[in-house]
Design a protein around this motif. Structure first.
Motif, PDB file in Angstrom:
ATOM      1  N   UNK A 234      25.185  -2.068  -8.139  1.00  0.00           N
ATOM      2  CA  UNK A 234      24.370  -0.852  -8.041  1.00  0.00           C
ATOM      3  C   UNK A 234      23.213  -1.138  -7.096  1.00  0.00           C
ATOM      4  N   UNK A 235      23.092  -0.313  -6.085  1.00  0.00           N
ATOM      5  CA  UNK A 235      22.001  -0.502  -5.127  1.00  0.00           C
ATOM      6  C   UNK A 235      20.665  -0.284  -5.824  1.00  0.00           C
ATOM      7  N   UNK A 236      19.676  -1.099  -5.519  1.00  0.00           N
ATOM      8  CA  UNK A 236      18.369  -0.912  -6.137  1.00  0.00           C
ATOM      9  C   UNK A 236      17.736   0.398  -5.693  1.00  0.00           C
ATOM     10  N   UNK A 237      17.000   0.990  -6.579  1.00  0.00           N
ATOM     11  CA  UNK A 237      16.331   2.240  -6.230  1.00  0.00           C
ATOM     12  C   UNK A 237      15.089   1.935  -5.409  1.00  0.00           C
ATOM     13  N   UNK A 238      14.788   2.832  -4.497  1.00  0.00           N
ATOM     14  CA  UNK A 238      13.606   2.635  -3.661  1.00  0.00           C
ATOM     15  C   UNK A 238      12.403   3.362  -4.239  1.00  0.00           C
ATOM     16  N   UNK A 239      12.641   4.275  -5.157  1.00  0.00           N
ATOM     17  CA  UNK A 239      11.549   5.007  -5.786  1.00  0.00           C
ATOM     18  C   UNK A 239      11.490   4.669  -7.256  1.00  0.00           C
ATOM     19  N   UNK A 240      10.292   4.535  -7.727  1.00  0.00           N
ATOM     20  CA  UNK A 240      10.100   4.310  -9.149  1.00  0.00           C
ATOM     21  C   UNK A 240      10.196   5.646  -9.873  1.00  0.00           C
ATOM     22  N   UNK A 241      10.556   5.593 -11.140  1.00  0.00           N
ATOM     23  CA  UNK A 241      10.589   6.811 -11.953  1.00  0.00           C
ATOM     24  C   UNK A 241       9.191   7.238 -12.366  1.00  0.00           C
ATOM     25  N   UNK A 242       8.209   6.378 -12.140  1.00  0.00           N
ATOM     26  CA  UNK A 242       6.833   6.641 -12.544  1.00  0.00           C
ATOM     27  C   UNK A 242       5.907   6.523 -11.341  1.00  0.00           C
ATOM     28  N   UNK A 243       4.987   7.474 -11.205  1.00  0.00           N
ATOM     29  CA  UNK A 243       4.050   7.469 -10.085  1.00  0.00           C
ATOM     30  C   UNK A 243       2.628   7.226 -10.589  1.00  0.00           C
ATOM     31  N   UNK A 244       1.792   6.769  -9.689  1.00  0.00           N
ATOM     32  CA  UNK A 244       0.394   6.512 -10.035  1.00  0.00           C
ATOM     33  C   UNK A 244      -0.369   7.830 -10.134  1.00  0.00           C
ATOM     34  N   UNK A 245      -1.399   7.794 -10.936  1.00  0.00           N
ATOM     35  CA  UNK A 245      -2.275   8.944 -11.103  1.00  0.00           C
ATOM     36  C   UNK A 245      -2.908   9.336  -9.769  1.00  0.00           C
ATOM     37  N   UNK A 246      -3.256   8.345  -8.957  1.00  0.00           N
ATOM     38  CA  UNK A 246      -3.880   8.631  -7.660  1.00  0.00           C
ATOM     39  C   UNK A 246      -2.920   9.343  -6.720  1.00  0.00           C
ATOM     40  N   UNK A 247      -1.626   9.026  -6.809  1.00  0.00           N
ATOM     41  CA  UNK A 247      -0.633   9.716  -5.981  1.00  0.00           C
ATOM     42  C   UNK A 247      -0.539  11.184  -6.385  1.00  0.00           C
ATOM     43  N   UNK A 248      -0.511  11.433  -7.689  1.00  0.00           N
ATOM     44  CA  UNK A 248      -0.447  12.813  -8.186  1.00  0.00           C
ATOM     45  C   UNK A 248      -1.689  13.584  -7.746  1.00  0.00           C
ATOM     46  N   UNK A 249      -2.843  12.932  -7.815  1.00  0.00           N
ATOM     47  CA  UNK A 249      -4.087  13.583  -7.401  1.00  0.00           C
ATOM     48  C   UNK A 249      -4.051  13.936  -5.920  1.00  0.00           C
TER      49      UNK A 249
ATOM     50  N   UNK B  81      -1.398  14.534  -4.103  1.00  0.00           N
ATOM     51  CA  UNK B  81      -0.440  15.626  -3.925  1.00  0.00           C
ATOM     52  C   UNK B  81      -1.043  16.972  -4.328  1.00  0.00           C
ATOM     53  N   UNK B  82      -1.871  16.959  -5.366  1.00  0.00           N
ATOM     54  CA  UNK B  82      -2.494  18.195  -5.842  1.00  0.00           C
ATOM     55  C   UNK B  82      -3.780  18.520  -5.097  1.00  0.00           C
ATOM     56  N   UNK B  83      -4.312  17.560  -4.349  1.00  0.00           N
ATOM     57  CA  UNK B  83      -5.539  17.784  -3.604  1.00  0.00           C
ATOM     58  C   UNK B  83      -6.775  17.805  -4.492  1.00  0.00           C
ATOM     59  N   UNK B  84      -6.786  16.924  -5.489  1.00  0.00           N
ATOM     60  CA  UNK B  84      -7.928  16.862  -6.401  1.00  0.00           C
ATOM     61  C   UNK B  84      -8.191  15.403  -6.764  1.00  0.00           C
ATOM     62  N   UNK B  85      -9.137  15.185  -7.639  1.00  0.00           N
ATOM     63  CA  UNK B  85      -9.469  13.824  -8.053  1.00  0.00           C
ATOM     64  C   UNK B  85      -8.567  13.371  -9.198  1.00  0.00           C
ATOM     65  N   UNK B  86      -8.435  12.058  -9.385  1.00  0.00           N
ATOM     66  CA  UNK B  86      -7.661  11.559 -10.523  1.00  0.00           C
ATOM     67  C   UNK B  86      -8.214  12.044 -11.859  1.00  0.00           C
ATOM     68  N   UNK B  87      -9.525  12.196 -11.958  1.00  0.00           N
ATOM     69  CA  UNK B  87     -10.125  12.715 -13.189  1.00  0.00           C
ATOM     70  C   UNK B  87      -9.668  14.127 -13.495  1.00  0.00           C
ATOM     71  N   UNK B  88      -9.523  14.942 -12.451  1.00  0.00           N
ATOM     72  CA  UNK B  88      -9.041  16.307 -12.641  1.00  0.00           C
ATOM     73  C   UNK B  88      -7.602  16.303 -13.137  1.00  0.00           C
TER      74      UNK B  88
END
Length: 70
Positions: free
Chosen positions: A4-19, A21-28
């Motif tokens: 099985x080829x290794x996945x290049x993406x994790x199933x879990x993302x960092x809070x800072x990445x989500x922030x 993408x949403x255009x806000x702070x990690x606290x938000x």
């Protein structure tokens, strides 16, 4: 056992990445999760928070469709 080829993406993302993408702070993002405005599965270990990638992508698509910002 087949290879099985290794996945290049994790199933879990960092809070800072989500922030970013949403255009806000990690606290938000933390507040959005706590308030239920962002319905995603979260894992916490030590002081780190990770968000399930598929849940986040689904929630982001729903927010775009609804025309919501942070």
């Amino acid at each position: 056992m087949p290879y099985a080829a290794p996945t290049t993406q994790s199933d879990w993302i960092k809070l800072t990445f989500a922030a970013a993408e949403l255009g806000c702070s990690p606290g938000t993002v933390k507040n959005m999760i706590k308030d239920g405005r962002l319905k995603v599965r979260v894992i916490r270990f030590d002081s780190f928070i990770r968000i399930n990638r598929k849940d986040f992508e689904r929630a982001l698509a729903a927010r775009v469709t609804a025309g919501l910002s942070t």
